[in-house]
Design an enzyme around this catalytic site. Structure first.
Site, PDB file in Angstrom:
ATOM      1  CE1 TYR A   1      72.432  -4.441  56.441  1.00  0.00           C
ATOM      2  CE2 TYR A   1      72.286  -5.239  54.285  1.00  0.00           C
ATOM      3  CZ  TYR A   1      72.808  -4.385  55.393  1.00  0.00           C
ATOM      4  OH  TYR A   1      73.601  -3.431  54.972  1.00  0.00           O
TER       5      TYR A   1
ATOM      6  CE1 TYR B   1      71.212  -0.287  59.599  1.00  0.00           C
ATOM      7  CE2 TYR B   1      73.579  -1.256  59.881  1.00  0.00           C
ATOM      8  CZ  TYR B   1      72.294  -0.939  59.151  1.00  0.00           C
ATOM      9  OH  TYR B   1      72.318  -1.194  57.676  1.00  0.00           O
TER      10      TYR B   1
END
Lengths: 386, 300
Positions: free
Chosen positions: A340, A290
């Site tokens: 994102y 991430y």
């Protein structure tokens, strides 16, 4: 989770202004994932999303034409929920609560509510969350970049890490995205000089240390491995799925632990993943880490055992996270390069790597590790070729 | 303030007051002075057939520089009562004229005032106050020739405050509950309070209802010495933050008492802040209600 698999992935385009509602985005991604799996809406009996998602499970079921639902669940803590949705789905399938569970995340995070903008209401209500925020928001410490920057500064101090070390993560992600047509930054790589010249967001973070803001949706289909084998695509077996929170855990501001240079919650996830799967870091041929902010990519490499504390900078400097490196990280370009979508697009890339269909395919890949949002209670997956 | 409304009701019920003669009749000299002062060159107001500019209507009944009162009207009782109650500020908010016909030099006028309304208490940007409305009618003999509806705000002026007070509310407010209010009360009284377990004595920040070491819910606090060291910090540049000028510094400060706390480092350039820097607490009133403990460079 043994015996469960990801059988379908779907997504909308990734943009800065989708021009449609979040519910429509969710529906489109779910249709795409079901088509990918070769399943119909009527096959779905479970739905899982994030607590932050604005689309109720029942609303999505109505739009998509899903009938009876026997399992629905929401996972908390922002982007930390990403792999948690798959963990919940896999548990539901394992227990028999449902047979086919769709995980989804849909938002207009750029054209709608932008997570990077200060929200003066964060400390508004005296819920445990509001009270927690209230030790920070009154001082203007109220954006994700600022919360992460506080960890990064201490990490730099303790291990002699430089801004350029963070910059190398951004450069690698943009290099990967440059050859991914689905990426917002397709054909737009950057240099380390670009990173250094980009404006300050919150020192020590430059603009190019921060991921994009995106509109879009991703959906994933989880079912039993047996059923997945009869479906359209190569199944990505879920060797392990885990959630984790650490001692002294807070939302992005766990500054009161003895050690501010790690991510204890990711350590919890890692240990659980290794325990469940029986695998080790050296069994991973790639990782989806991430990357909302570059510094936590370094921290994750250390927490998950790919290198020792303080050595991630050297691992990255030596090309460790490149496609041909020791541990290719985010071949799709991550959230810095592709989009994102709160970590869900990373899980989809993990599935493509298992199938061997990624535009930046890692050779001879058997296992891939996927992580979710960092700085918050988080989650992770190990996906394995079936 | 019921008595003010009672008085207003009485004054309104009295209706139109007496018709009072204007100090002088409509005349060419005053018309000429007025049109010159206003820069109004309309030929209708000049020469032997001149009429009076309609907007002059109030001029004919004004009391003049000496402010002599010809007769008290019931409205004066109401305005005096508002002054006596502290609503001494005055600002005109509305003025509407109605002209029934032109006036010509030589006409003798009377005027009469009728109070029509009072509303309040209203909160306004100037202060709390009452809106009073009245109507003036000008007559030539018994013929109404013009009317004016006039409204003003009688308000209680805000008290003068020192520069540190009376600021607009600071937008970044903490949520506070019974577990945390001691901290914010401490800040207001110039104390940096750290939660201390009433049984085992453990210090804890941020605070909470239950001691994690001994499960005690007996809470007390220690007042910190007010010194600390910067453990980590950031310099916020973008995006803009409500109530803040950028760049500003936020730090995690480690206290000698053994806990960490977050706060701004102020009174020094952001570039001068570094990990390990000694700091000292200072208390800053952000608005009339919220005081934050902040940190300034301290002695090493």
């Amino acid at each position: 989770m043994a015996g469960t698999a990801l059988a379908g992935i779907g997504a909308t385009e990734f943009s800065k202004n989708s021009g449609r509602s979040e519910l429509q985005l969710a529906a489109e991604a779910v249709f795409a994932a079901l088509d990918d799996a070769g399943l119909a809406p009527s096959d779905v009996d479970g739905l899982v999303t994030y607590t932050q998602d604005s689309n109720q499970e029942i609303a999505l079921a109505r739009e998509v034409g899903i009938g009876d639902l026997t399992y629905f669940s929401r996972v908390h803590y922002g982007g930390g929920a990403a792999c948690g949705t798959v963990a919940h789905a896999a548990m539901a399938v394992t227990t028999g609560a449902a047979e086919v569970v769709v995980c989804y995340r849909a938002f207009n995070e750029r054209s709608g509510r932008r997570f990077g903008q200060p929200d003066a209401g964060l400390g508004g209500e005296p819920s445990s969350m509001g009270l927690e925020m209230s030790w920070h928001v009154p001082y203007g410490l109220m954006t994700p970049a600022a919360w992460v920057a506080m960890f990064a500064q201490r990490y730099m101090h303790e291990y002699g890490v430089k801004s350029e070390d963070f910059g190398r993560v951004a450069v690698a992600m943009r290099r990967h995205a440059a050859s991914n047509p689905a990426a917002w930054f397709y054909e737009r790589p950057i240099t380390l000089a670009d990173h250094q010249a980009s404006k300050w967001i919150v020192e020590p973070l430059h603009l190019l240390d921060c991921c994009q803001e995106s509109d879009g949706a991703v959906a994933l289909v989880v079912t039993s491995a047996d059923r997945a084998r009869d479906l359209r695509c190569t199944p990505a077996l879920i060797s392990a799925a885990a959630q984790g929170a650490g001692a002294g855990q807070m939302m992005m501001t766990s500054y009161y632990r003895d050690d501010m240079t790690g991510l204890a919650e990711m350590g919890v996830v890692g240990r659980k993943l290794w325990e469940i799967s029986g695998l080790r870091p050296s069994d991973m041929q790639a990782a989806i880490l991430y990357d909302h902010f570059t510094p936590f990519v370094l921290t994750q490499l250390e927490e998950l055992g790919f290198c020792a504390r303080g050595e991630a900078k050297d691992f990255i400097r030596d090309g460790g996270i490149e496609i041909d490196g020791h541990l290719p990280v985010n071949p799709h370009g991550g959230q810095l390069g592709e989009a994102y979508i709160h970590g869900m697009n990373g899980i989809a890339e993990g599935v493509r790597q298992i199938r061997g269909t990624s535009v930046n395919q890692v050779a001879d890949l058997e296992n891939i590790l996927v992580t979710a949002g960092t700085g918050v209670p988080t989650s992770g997956l190990i996906l394995t070729r079936g | 303030m019921t008595d003010l409304h009672d008085l207003a009701a009485k004054v309104i019920a009295e209706g139109e007051g007496p018709r009072l003669p204007t100090p002088s009749p409509v005349d060419r000299t005053t018309i000429r002075h007025w049109t010159e002062a206003m820069g109004d060159t309309n030929p209708r107001y000049q020469g032997p057939d001149a009429i009076a500019p309609p907007a002059m209507i109030q001029v004919w009944s004004m009391d003049g520089l000496n402010g002599r009162k010809r007769t008290r009207a019931p409205l004066d009782d109401l305005l005096d009562a508002l002054d006596a109650a502290g609503y001494t500020g005055v600002v005109a908010t509305n003025c509407e004229h109605i002209y029934h016909r032109p006036l010509v030099p030589g006409e003798e006028l009377t005027s009469a005032t009728r109070t029509t309304d009072m509303t309040g208490l209203k909160k306004t940007a100037l202060g709390d106050g009452y809106f009073v409305t009245w109507q003036v009618t000008w007559y030539a003999q018994d013929e109404p020739v013009a009317e004016m509806i006039f409204r003003l705000l009688k308000f209680r002026p805000r008290e003068e405050r020192s520069p540190s007070e009376g600021r607009k509310p600071y937008p970044l407010r903490p949520a506070v509950n019974r577990d945390t209010e001691f901290f914010w009360e401490g800040a207001r009284s110039g104390e940096l309070r750290i939660q201390k377990c009433g049984d085992c004595g453990e210090l804890r920040h941020p605070p909470g209802p239950v001691c994690p070491s001994c499960r005690s819910v007996k809470r007390t606090y220690a007042v910190a010495a007010g010194t600390g060291v910067v453990y980590s910090y950031v310099v916020h540049h973008n995006p803009p933050v409500p109530g803040r000028e950028t760049p500003f510094v936020v730090a995690v400060v480690e206290l000698p008492e053994g806990v960490r706390i977050v706060g701004n480092v102020v009174d020094c350039a952001p570039a001068e802040v570094e990990i390990g820097m000694p700091v000292r607490v200072t208390f800053r009133e952000m608005d009339d209600e919220l005081t934050l403990p902040l940190w300034t460079p301290g002695e090493s």
